[in-house]
Design a protein around this motif. Structure first.
Motif, PDB file in Angstrom:
ATOM      1  N   GLU A  89     -42.745 -50.180 -66.403  1.00 35.92           N
ATOM      2  CA  GLU A  89     -44.006 -49.708 -67.005  1.00 35.92           C
ATOM      3  C   GLU A  89     -45.443 -50.386 -66.737  1.00 35.92           C
ATOM      4  OE1 GLU A  89     -41.814 -49.443 -71.522  1.00 35.92           O
ATOM      5  OE2 GLU A  89     -43.321 -51.052 -71.305  1.00 35.92           O
ATOM      6  N   LEU A  90     -45.247 -51.417 -65.947  1.00 36.41           N
ATOM      7  CA  LEU A  90     -46.448 -52.124 -65.420  1.00 36.41           C
ATOM      8  C   LEU A  90     -46.758 -51.297 -64.047  1.00 36.41           C
ATOM      9  CD1 LEU A  90     -46.087 -55.897 -65.937  1.00 36.41           C
ATOM     10  CD2 LEU A  90     -47.600 -54.611 -67.090  1.00 36.41           C
ATOM     11  N   ALA A  91     -45.848 -50.603 -63.353  1.00 36.69           N
ATOM     12  CA  ALA A  91     -46.186 -49.979 -62.155  1.00 36.69           C
ATOM     13  C   ALA A  91     -47.141 -48.811 -62.472  1.00 36.69           C
ATOM     14  CB  ALA A  91     -44.754 -49.115 -61.614  1.00 36.69           C
ATOM     15  N   THR A  92     -47.209 -48.426 -63.782  1.00 35.23           N
ATOM     16  CA  THR A  92     -48.035 -47.286 -64.038  1.00 35.23           C
ATOM     17  C   THR A  92     -49.436 -47.771 -64.287  1.00 35.23           C
ATOM     18  OG1 THR A  92     -47.791 -47.456 -66.546  1.00 35.23           O
ATOM     19  CG2 THR A  92     -46.160 -46.218 -64.997  1.00 35.23           C
ATOM     20  N   HIS A  93     -49.753 -49.015 -64.156  1.00 30.73           N
ATOM     21  CA  HIS A  93     -50.925 -49.573 -64.405  1.00 30.73           C
ATOM     22  C   HIS A  93     -51.472 -50.424 -63.220  1.00 30.73           C
ATOM     23  CE1 HIS A  93     -50.766 -49.058 -69.046  1.00 30.73           C
ATOM     24  NE2 HIS A  93     -49.551 -49.651 -68.837  1.00 30.73           N
ATOM     25  N   GLN A  94     -50.966 -50.250 -62.075  1.00 31.41           N
ATOM     26  CA  GLN A  94     -51.248 -50.878 -60.725  1.00 31.41           C
ATOM     27  C   GLN A  94     -52.805 -51.221 -60.644  1.00 31.41           C
ATOM     28  OE1 GLN A  94     -49.579 -52.244 -58.524  1.00 31.41           O
ATOM     29  NE2 GLN A  94     -47.528 -51.463 -59.059  1.00 31.41           N
ATOM     30  N   ALA A  95     -53.481 -50.155 -61.081  1.00 27.30           N
ATOM     31  CA  ALA A  95     -54.972 -50.484 -60.635  1.00 27.30           C
ATOM     32  C   ALA A  95     -55.579 -51.302 -61.478  1.00 27.30           C
ATOM     33  CB  ALA A  95     -55.621 -48.991 -60.928  1.00 27.30           C
ATOM     34  N   ARG A  96     -55.042 -51.646 -62.707  1.00 29.02           N
ATOM     35  CA  ARG A  96     -55.531 -52.507 -63.642  1.00 29.02           C
ATOM     36  C   ARG A  96     -54.991 -53.882 -63.767  1.00 29.02           C
ATOM     37  NH1 ARG A  96     -54.718 -49.645 -69.154  1.00 29.02           N
ATOM     38  NH2 ARG A  96     -56.086 -51.568 -70.106  1.00 29.02           N
ATOM     39  N   LEU A  97     -53.999 -54.059 -63.038  1.00 32.18           N
ATOM     40  CA  LEU A  97     -53.272 -55.392 -62.697  1.00 32.18           C
ATOM     41  C   LEU A  97     -54.097 -56.352 -62.345  1.00 32.18           C
ATOM     42  CD1 LEU A  97     -49.717 -54.254 -62.341  1.00 32.18           C
ATOM     43  CD2 LEU A  97     -50.639 -54.966 -64.408  1.00 32.18           C
TER      44      LEU A  97
END
Length: 357
Positions: free
Chosen positions: A290-298
């Motif tokens: 799930e965090l992979a879908t937020h790469q740009a925001r991590l």
């Protein structure tokens, strides 16, 4: 005889097998001492400890064994993130908020200094005088290496490419680990982004052996005697084994983590920045996916690691391995032993059958 190599002679080991160091509490005094007592080199990752705790850890290991052991540090790296402003911190926290809510937790406040200073840690390691100072993410200063030589501490760096191996040798490091991309945990590249040097051990080890004169220790994808034999045949003078020792009851890994290493899930690993903000290999679970879908925001390291660590106590208490950072290498499907002593004897027996004594 395969057990008698330059690595085993220099470190006074019964066999050239090094237990990989684990950070963030996954190392343990019990495992480090057990491996050293058996005749290998036990290692303890002290990156998360301050100077006083490093000294206490070394003393605790020595209370259990008089044999050589290693203390491992992360060197400062340009990828480390500066302190975030309040609005930046809130934005970075956003992808993690659902997980804190699901576990019934309040999100953590900003941490001004997530890790102790490297200078304090290095001084503590030098004062502790382990047989080996091992390190990742770079090359220590010439002054630090000279201090190690003066104190009789052997130095062991880690390379993910031939160029990094040559940089370690040029600096005067005593030995190096050639870490293939099969390895669990962090990709400790320091000359180029880690994504640019994802070289498997079968290709990396002989290239590094050909490029340097100092002893090379193979790491990544080694979990049994077949891996040891292959690494030695490729020219390595020893091996470093991580995941197989992490799976042992003596390690600092949680029971949930260790159990996961013996399930079919262990065959499915991925390189991710989700768990810490730096590229690392772990089991593919819900948190990773799930965090992979937020790469740009991590937020990156170390803030992202702070968020993942804050989830851990409640996730463990609730039996939620889907919300844990589960470090694991690609050879986990080969694991059989859950005890460090049993693993040690199995590694020796298997390698003896292949290479003879």
């Amino acid at each position: 005889m395969w057990r008698d190599t330059e690595v085993s002679r220099r470190l006074q080991l019964a066999a050239p097998i090094i237990q990989g160091p684990f950070g963030s509490g996954l190392s343990s005094v019990a495992l480090t001492a057990a491996v050293s007592e058996a005749g290998g080199l036990g290692s303890f990752g002290v990156h998360h400890l301050d100077g006083a705790a490093i000294g206490q850890t070394a003393a605790a290991i020595r209370a259990r064994t008089a044999k050589p052991f290693a203390l491992n540090l992360w060197l400062p790296h340009p990828s480390e993130q500066h302190e975030l402003e309040a609005d930046e911190f809130d934005a970075a926290l956003a992808p993690f908020r659902p997980y804190f809510a699901e576990l019934g937790l309040e999100p953590p406040p900003p941490a001004a200094a997530p890790w102790p200073s490297y200078e304090e840690q290095l001084e503590a390691v030098l004062q502790a005088r382990p047989a080996v100072f091992s390190f990742v993410y770079g090359v220590p200063s010439a002054e630090a290496l000279e201090q190690c030589r003066r104190l009789g501490i052997l130095t062991l760096g880690t390379a993910t490419t031939v160029a990094e191996a040559q940089a370690l040798e040029a600096a005067g490091v005593d030995m190096l680990v050639a870490s293939g991309c099969e390895a669990g945990g962090h990709r400790v590249a320091f000359l180029r982004p880690p994504e640019d040097g994802l070289i498997g051990g079968l290709a990396l080890i002989p290239q590094v052996v050909d490029a340097v004169r100092i002893p090379v220790i193979a790491a990544g994808g080694i979990a049994d005697g077949r891996g040891i034999a292959a690494a030695l045949c490729l020219g390595a003078q020893g091996v470093q084994i991580g995941t197989a020792f992490l799976a042992c009851r003596e390690s600092g890994a949680s029971e949930l983590h260790r159990q996961a290493l013996f399930t079919p899930q262990a065959a499915d690993t991925a390189l991710t920045r989700a768990f810490s903000g730096r590229l690392a290999r772990g089991l593919r679970n819900r948190l990773l996916t799930e965090l992979a879908t937020h790469q740009a925001r991590l937020p990156g390291y170390p803030v992202q690691g702070q968020f993942a660590a804050a989830l851990k106590p409640a996730a463990l208490a609730q039996g939620r391995d889907d919300l844990l950072a589960l470090w694991c290498g690609q050879a986990a499907a080969l694991l059989e032993q859950r005890d460090a002593g049993a693993l040690w004897h199995s590694l020796l027996a298997q390698t003896d059958r292949l290479l003879g004594r």
